[in-house]
Every structure is written in C-alpha cells, then in structure tokens.
Design a protein around this motif. Structure first.
Motif, PDB file in Angstrom:
ATOM      1  N   GLY A 181       0.688  -1.101   0.096  1.00 53.81           N
ATOM      2  CA  GLY A 181      -0.133   0.072   0.109  1.00 53.81           C
ATOM      3  C   GLY A 181       0.840   1.244   0.152  1.00 53.81           C
ATOM      4  O   GLY A 181       1.840   1.425   0.704  1.00 53.81           O
ATOM      5  N   PHE A 182       0.429   2.394  -0.689  1.00 56.75           N
ATOM      6  CA  PHE A 182       1.170   3.652  -0.651  1.00 56.75           C
ATOM      7  C   PHE A 182       0.478   4.614   0.190  1.00 56.75           C
ATOM      8  O   PHE A 182       1.252   5.609   0.240  1.00 56.75           O
ATOM      9  N   LEU A 183      -0.636   4.169   0.827  1.00 59.35           N
ATOM     10  CA  LEU A 183      -1.005   5.410   1.933  1.00 59.35           C
ATOM     11  C   LEU A 183      -0.625   4.839   3.089  1.00 59.35           C
ATOM     12  O   LEU A 183      -0.986   3.618   3.646  1.00 59.35           O
ATOM     13  N   LYS A 184       0.118   5.503   3.771  1.00 53.47           N
ATOM     14  CA  LYS A 184       0.702   5.025   5.276  1.00 53.47           C
ATOM     15  C   LYS A 184       0.026   5.614   6.234  1.00 53.47           C
ATOM     16  O   LYS A 184      -0.294   6.814   6.431  1.00 53.47           O
ATOM     17  N   ASP A 185      -0.787   4.743   7.053  1.00 53.87           N
ATOM     18  CA  ASP A 185      -1.832   5.149   8.239  1.00 53.87           C
ATOM     19  C   ASP A 185      -0.718   5.405   9.284  1.00 53.87           C
ATOM     20  O   ASP A 185       0.352   4.577   9.404  1.00 53.87           O
ATOM     21  N   ALA A 186      -1.143   6.117  10.331  1.00 48.77           N
ATOM     22  CA  ALA A 186      -0.349   6.506  11.488  1.00 48.77           C
ATOM     23  C   ALA A 186      -0.462   5.168  12.443  1.00 48.77           C
ATOM     24  O   ALA A 186       0.268   5.088  13.273  1.00 48.77           O
ATOM     25  N   THR A 187      -1.413   4.380  12.142  1.00 41.96           N
ATOM     26  CA  THR A 187      -1.452   3.008  12.813  1.00 41.96           C
ATOM     27  C   THR A 187      -0.280   2.190  12.384  1.00 41.96           C
ATOM     28  O   THR A 187      -0.016   0.905  13.164  1.00 41.96           O
TER      29      THR A 187
END
Length: 866
Positions: free
Chosen positions: A209-215
């Motif tokens: 995934g290219f969207l890195k979540d804070a979690t």
C-alpha cells in the motif's frame, strides 16, 4: 434531441483538425495491416457483426491492445473509453454516461452489468476483473434492456476469455515495480485430442500500500491470486461445448482517506449543540472538528493518513465461478445456445464502510461477520436468419440469487448542556418534556453553579441488522433486424422481465435501559435521568471529560465490534414482485459505396436508436423502521450515431449523440427513521435527464504510427428531485420539503478525453514500440446532501474532486522471432495527486472524506511465449 454548443464545439474542432472526416466511436484498439484498420467483430446484438456495421455505441478492445496499453484491470479501462468512469475507493463503482451505483451494500444492484464469457456477475465487488487471459472486452454504452436485461441502464462490460488452442503452447509474463510490486501471469494450452482442448491460466499480483496510516497500516494495497481452467469440446461439426472454472482470492487493504469539515451547521458539528468524547469545555466544543482535522491532508502530509485503530480496511474475498456454454448450429440458418453460470463469493469481515473521517471511534458503519453471495443463471438463446433478410435473436433468462450481510451502525454516548438537552429530547417522540424539565431542575440543584454535564445516547448507540435477500428473475426477449435493402435495416426488439425479491431483516438496537444501569453502576457520579434514552447527569465538571469516561465503561464491558448490549430482535419479512417491459427500435443506413467513390471516405453508416432500460426495485433496511421499498428506476434513451472509415481505411471516426430521460432514479440520501436516527438510504428522484455526445478516433498517419483519441461530454440535470430538510426532521420531527433539482449528478465527470500515440520502430535489434497516453477527467461532484451542495457554492473544494490529467508512458521491445518481449512503463508520469472518491455530507456528519488515486508507479515486464 437538444445537444448544446458546449458539446458540439469540441466534436467539430476535432473533426476539422484531422484530415478527412471519419468516425471511430466503437473501436479504439484495432490492429493494422499495411496501414489499414482491420475488421473488428463484436457481439453487442448477441451475434457476430462488423463493429462498423453495428448500430450500437460500443468500444471493443482486444487482449493484445490491452497489453500494449499496460491495462491490468477493468478499472484502468476508464482512462481511454469515453463516458466510462470506474472508481475503486471505499467501494467498487462503475458509471457509464453518468449512470451507476454509489453504495456497496448487498441490497443495491449495479447499474452497469459485467459479463464473463456470457455469465452475469450480479455484485459490484466481483465486477472489477483483472484482465487475465482476456481475448477482448466490449464496453456497451447506453441502456441494454432488451438483449441484456435489467440493471443495464448505464450499459454493460462484456469480457471474453482467450479460448483453448488446438496446439500446445502458451506464455509466461512477469513484472517488477515500485511499491514492491510483483506480478506473474501464465497460460498453457493442453490439447487432449483433435476434438478436446484445454487451457490453464494463472495470475498473481502483489503491491504494498502507498497510503501510510498512523497506525502502521499500508492501505491501497494489491494482493490477488486467480486461476482459470477452460475446456472446449468439438462434439461434432455442429456442436461446441465451452466450459470454464474461475477461482479468485483477494487479500487487500482498501484506500484510506483524508477528512475536511464541510459545514459548522451540520448536525454533528454544531447543529445539535452536542459535545463529543474529548470535549472538556461546553462553551468551546472542538473534539469533533479536531478529530477530522487530525486526518486532514494538511496535518498528515503527502500519502499519509490517520484513521485510528478502529478502522477495518481489509478487502478479503474468495470467489468461485463456473460457466458452461452449449452452442448447436442445428441447420444452416439457425442455432441455439445455452449458457449456465454459477457464482459463489464470500466477503470476509469486519470491514468499515463509513465513518466521520478521523482517528477517534465516533460514527461507525461496519460490515460484520461474513457476507455471502450465491447466484445461479441460465440463458437459452435462439438466433439465425428468416426469409433471407431477417436476422433474429430470442430467448429466455433465469436467475436465482442469494445475498446476506450483517451491518452495524454505531455512535458514542454524547453530551449536552441542560438547555441543549431539552432541545434534543423534544425531537424524540414519546418523551414528557415537563417531566424532563423537573428532573433536570432537581439534578442541577445538586451542583454549585446550577448546571451539570448531561450524557445520553442522543444518536443510536448501536443498530445491528442481519439482512438476507432471495431474488428470482425470469425474462423473455426477442430482437429482429430486417434488411429492407442491402443498405437499410430496421431493428425491433423487446424484453419482459419479472423479478421477485424476498427479504428477511433482523434488527437489534442497543438496550438503553441496560446501558444506563451499566454506566451508573460502574461510576456513581452518573445519575440516571431518562433511562430509555440512556440519559445521565454527571455529578462533576466537563473538565473531567465525562463522555470519555462513560464510553470507556462500555468499551471495557463490550470489547468487541459492538460496544453496547443489544435488546430484543425485531423481525421483518417482505416479498415484492417487479415487472417491466423494455422495448427498442433502431434504424441504420449504410451509404452505398458508389456514392462514396472518389471521395476520402471509404464507408459510412448512420443510425438512430430508441431504447429502454430499467433497474430493479428492492427492499432495504431503514434504521429501526425495518424494511422499506424502493421502486424500480426506468430509463428511455434516444440516440443517433455515425461510423466512418476514411483515407483508405487508415482513419476511423465514430460519433454518438444521445438524450436520456430517467423516472424514479435511485439516489443515496440521508434521512431519519421514526426514532430520529440518521439513516443513509435510497429514494427515487422524480425525474432527471442526461444529454451528451461521444467521439472516438483511430488514425494511422503512417504505416508505423497510430493515434487514438476519445472524448465525451455528458450534461446531467434533475428535472424533479424533492427531499426533506434534515435539520427539521432531526430536531422537530417535521417534514419540510426542499427542492434539490439544481444540483449536479455525483461521482461521474461531465467531460472526459484521452489521447494515445504509438510508434513502431523496426530495427536489426528487434521491434521497439514507444507509447504515450494522456487521459483527462473534469471535476467531479461528490456531495451527498443539500448541505454539501450549499457549501460547494462558497468553496468548491468542499464537495468536488478537482479536474486532472494523467500521463502514462511505455516502451516495449520484441525480438525477431516474436517469442521474447520486454517492456518498461511509468503510470502517472507526473506523480499527479487526484481524488477517486468518496463523499461530502454537509447536513449530517459535516465532513468530506476524500480518497487519493495511485501515485507514480513504474516497473519492467518480461514476456516469453512458447
């Protein structure tokens, strides 16, 4: 038909800009031989025909052309096919000419149908196929209600698999790219004897995934594995049996999104005067806004999100499809075909489908348990020729489908000052305000200063619904084309459809009396005031954050996905039958060749079509009110088109112009149930219209150069769209009508365009083919309610996705023996940031959640045939 100047001007300019006047509206991917465009065969009318002699707006793309453009999935078709918009954000969405389905739930049928080797795929989350082993894909635009049936108001996508070959052979293709992309695709023909042939193909594709979540999650990932086994049996000179088995496994993460506050007057922002967990100052409530802004693009930075631990972004699904086609040419002029299909899919949950947009666990909408989809279809087709001048296709269709899902909507315990609480309670039917006033007076007297924090389940604490649907569809259809002369034909057809839907709904709401008991027993500072509303007074200060305390008590007691005790189940059953007849008529004229002799034009066909389509009605859960019925939507289409080959068949230009009228269009809106709980549901808009035009051009200016150009302009309007003012409903239970007919259609752009340029270089080192593609989408309205539309008039960014242009580049090399090829590619060459969803709600939750499309990706491919 009235097509405005904004539509006609680009078409005229494009026609003037290209030498000679040509047409290409149906085919964007033909091959060339000696600089000429080859004949392309399509099956848009259930029989094989030359695309340039078929009076239907259809784009046909071969498997070779898909590979030349680097198209790996159905979603990428929208880059080059006019009027086609495919989003895969928080749910799969396919729109053609502005017609599609926005919501992902089981009760909603798609408005664009997808077929794999003639097998109907009824659910949107199984429609976005990878282009594994595809021989061709046809995109039929406009209602296909006669030959293809219900739920084809927008059009249809028809995928055809590459059939088993008579000789052993195959290919293997592998690819590596950024974001750790790895892809392997292979196919092998294994003939058993001279009559029985088999083919096996496999595909695996993975990408981080290219969207890195804070979690720590990486969202918008790809992880797919699929395999297809096919068999073809030439039982005799007249009988052919084709069968396939498709197995698919998906283990991906949906895109995460960013949040922006749309309106301070929204019910859940400041409109109700309520406080949220984290609010410690009643004069300055900010927790809800802060939660959204904690996940804004400004606070998170590029390709980073912050959706919190409660989000479930998993897209886990297993799928099995079986198909069997029996084709019997029982004499020279007549044939019969039967198509049997079976599909079984399981979607593994939990999965979060919507929330307010920030990391805190505030507003939730979750699919729980496993969702089951099962369908069985049977189609019997008769086709042939009568009296030497009439071609016909007729038959029957039957489908039996079962769907199930478990859905949970939840909200936290919220708070209010006593005066604001009186306003909230007044909107709830059945409460004695005088009694509440007396209670408040007695409780507030216990606290110095005469005020006290109040907490309550002012919004539904939890509503869990188990929903099952059984649907049975029967249809009979017939269509005949009379070739009145060698150049003029008339087509008439019709389809009768009858669908019976039986729904079972079990609804369980939170037991608020028990909630009151649990909270007051766990912390004696909470004093019950109105147990049936879980309303309690907190004998303390707002600065102590009583809302977080109360909600944490419930979470500790109920640590799972449902943070509340559930009450008794309410059971609803309902069965409805929807019937519809959809006729069509078409006339086509091919200009005689002797009239074109000596001109730049080689062939021309002009056609006019009147056609109808409908989308089935359905039952849907409406909060605590149980099942309600949404009536079928109906569509009437009037279309004219012209298809031209010119310049010694080196230029093709196809144009279609159309005007469509809707009745009872299905729209997703926000409303309230009898318990004054917000419910996202469907309603029928009174009437709406779409007018537009499409252009497709293919041109070979030289033997080695090919240029593709497509353009579409769709003008949407509501002729009648009445809704209810949400705030009046929520606060006072009053139905105040509002006129929403001035709003734009959502999700689909008005203007799309695409340009592709490809050049072939033959050298002593092999053949090099560089290619450049550019695709344009105009801005897209993503509003859900009147508040979003009103906010967008002040600031367009509060409800619109900006217009954008994407550039893709590709260079391939093929060796002299054609068995080895290499390719390097870059998609989204300029690393454009653009939105592919999701929704702006200005009246209710007051947020705009927006989803980014793919950033720049690049890689290399190697393909070996044998």
């Amino acid at each position: 038909m009235n097509i405005n100047k904004r539509t006609l001007l680009p078409l005229l300019l494009t026609t003037i800009a290209i030498p000679g006047y040509g047409q290409g509206g149906s085919d964007t991917t033909n091959k060339k031989v000696k600089g000429l465009i080859e004949e392309v065969i399509v099956t848009a009318r259930k029989r094989s025909e030359n695309i340039q002699e078929t009076p239907v707006a259809v784009t046909a793309i071969t498997g070779d052309a898909l590979r030349e453009q680097g198209i790996l999935s159905a979603q990428e078709l929208s880059k080059s096919v006019p009027s086609l918009q495919i989003n895969n954000s928080t749910s799969p969405q396919i729109f053609i000419r502005g017609i599609g389905q926005r919501a992902p739930f089981a009760r909603f049928d798609p408005s664009v149908s997808v077929y794999l080797d003639g097998i109907f795929i009824p659910r949107p989350d199984g429609q976005l196929l990878d282009t594994i082993d595809v021989d061709s894909v046809q995109v039929l635009r406009g209602p296909q209600g006669t030959l293809f049936g219900k739920n084809n108001t927008g059009g249809a996508l028809v995928f055809t698999l590459t059939k088993p070959g008579e000789e052993s052979g195959g290919y293997i293709e592998t690819s590596l790219g950024n974001y750790n992309e790895q892809r392997l695709q292979a196919a092998l023909d294994l003939p058993v004897n001279d009559e029985l042939f088999t083919r096996v193909s496999v595909n695996t594709r993975r990408r981080d995934g290219f969207l890195k979540d804070a979690t720590g999650r990486e969202n918008q990932s790809i992880d797919r594995l699929s395999a297809i086994f096919q068999a073809r049996w030439l039982a005799s000179d007249d009988i052919v049996l084709d069968g396939f088995a498709f197995l698919g496994r998906t283990r991906e993460n949906f895109p995460s999104y960013h949040c922006r506050v749309v309106s301070d007057d929204a019910l859940f922002v400041n409109g109700l005067g309520i406080l949220w967990p984290g609010d410690t100052d009643p004069n300055n409530p900010s927790a809800y806004r802060d939660n959204c802004e904690a996940n804004s693009r400004e606070s998170q930075g590029d390709l980073h999100t912050n959706q919190g631990d409660s989000q479930r972004q998993n897209k886990d699904q297993d799928e099995l499809m079986l198909g069997l086609t029996f084709d019997y040419q029982f004499n020279e002029n007549h044939s019969v075909k039967s198509i049997i299909g079976y599909r079984d899919a399981t979607k593994y949950n939990p999965q979060t489908t919507a929330d307010d947009g920030g990391p805190a666990e505030y507003l939730r909408a979750d699919l729980l348990g496993n969702s089951i989809q099962e369908s069985f279809t049977f189609e019997l087709q008769f086709s042939g020729e009568l009296f030497d001048d009439i071609d016909y296709a007729a038959g029957i269709f039957w489908q039996d489908e079962y769907k199930s899902e478990r859905f949970n909507t939840s909200n936290p315990i919220v708070g209010a000052e006593p005066i604001a609480f009186l306003g909230l309670a007044s909107g709830q039917a059945g409460f004695d305000l005088a009694e509440i006033t007396d209670l408040l007076g007695s409780v507030t007297g216990l606290v110095p200063g005469g005020t006290v924090p109040l907490v309550a389940a002012a919004a539904p604490l939890a509503t869990v619904q188990d929903f099952e649907i059984d649907g049975k569809t029967f249809a009979a259809f017939s269509q005949a084309t009379w070739h009145i002369t060698d150049n003029f034909e008339l087509t008439l057809g019709g389809r009768y459809t009858e669908e019976t839907r039986t729904s079972y709904l079990e609804t369980r709401g939170a037991d608020l009396a028990e909630v009151t008991s649990i909270i007051s027993s766990a912390d004696p500072r909470f004093v019950p005031i109105l147990p049936d509303m879980a309303a309690l007074a907190f004998l303390g200060r707002w600065s102590q954050d009583p809302l977080t305390i109360a909600n944490n008590i419930l979470k500790e007691r109920f640590p799972g996905e449902i943070h509340a005790p559930l009450g008794e189940a309410r059971i609803d059953r309902r069965s409805d039958t929807f019937r519809q007849f959809t006729p069509m008529a078409s006339a086509a004229y091919i200009i005689p060749e002797d009239l074109l002799y000596g001109s730049l034009i080689d062939s021309t066909m002009i056609y006019a079509t009147w056609s109808n389509g409908f989308k089935s009605g359905f039952q849907e859960p409406f909060g605590l009110d149980g099942l309600t019925v949404v009536e079928p939507e109906e569509l009437e289409n009037r279309e004219i088109g012209i298809k031209i080959d010119a310049l010694d068949r080196s230029l093709r230009v196809n144009i279609a112009a159309y005007s469509m009228s809707f009745k009872n269009m299905h729209l997703i809106t926000v409303n309230v149930d009898s318990n004054n709980a917000l419910v996202v549901g469907s309603q029928n808009a009174g009437a709406s219209s779409i007018e537009g035009a499409e252009l497709e051009v293919m041109w070979f200016p030289s033997m080695n150069t090919m240029i593709n150009f497509t353009y579409s302009n769709n003008n949407y309007r509501y002729d009648e769209f009445m809704d209810n003012d949400l705030k009046s409903l929520a606060l006072r239970g009053e139905f105040v009508p509002i006129d929403r007919s001035d709003e734009e259609f959502a999700v689909s752009p008005e203007v799309t365009a695409a340009l592709g340029i490809q050049h072939t270089l033959d050298t002593e080192f092999g053949r090099f083919v560089p290619r450049l593609d550019a695709s344009y989408k105009s801005d897209i309205y993503l509003g859900l309610d009147r508040g979003a539309w009103t906010a967008s008039k002040q600031d367009k960014s509060l409800a619109y996705a900006d217009a954008y242009i994407l550039y893709d580049a590709r260079v391939s090399w093929t060796g002299d023996d054609e068995s080895l090829s290499l390719a390097a590619y870059v998609k989204n060459l300029t690393d454009e940031r653009y939105d592919i969803g999701a929704v702006s709600a200005g009246d209710s939750i007051g947020t705009f959640t927006s989803v980014l499309g793919d950033p720049r990706t690049y890689g290399i491919e190697v393909r070996k045939t044998f």
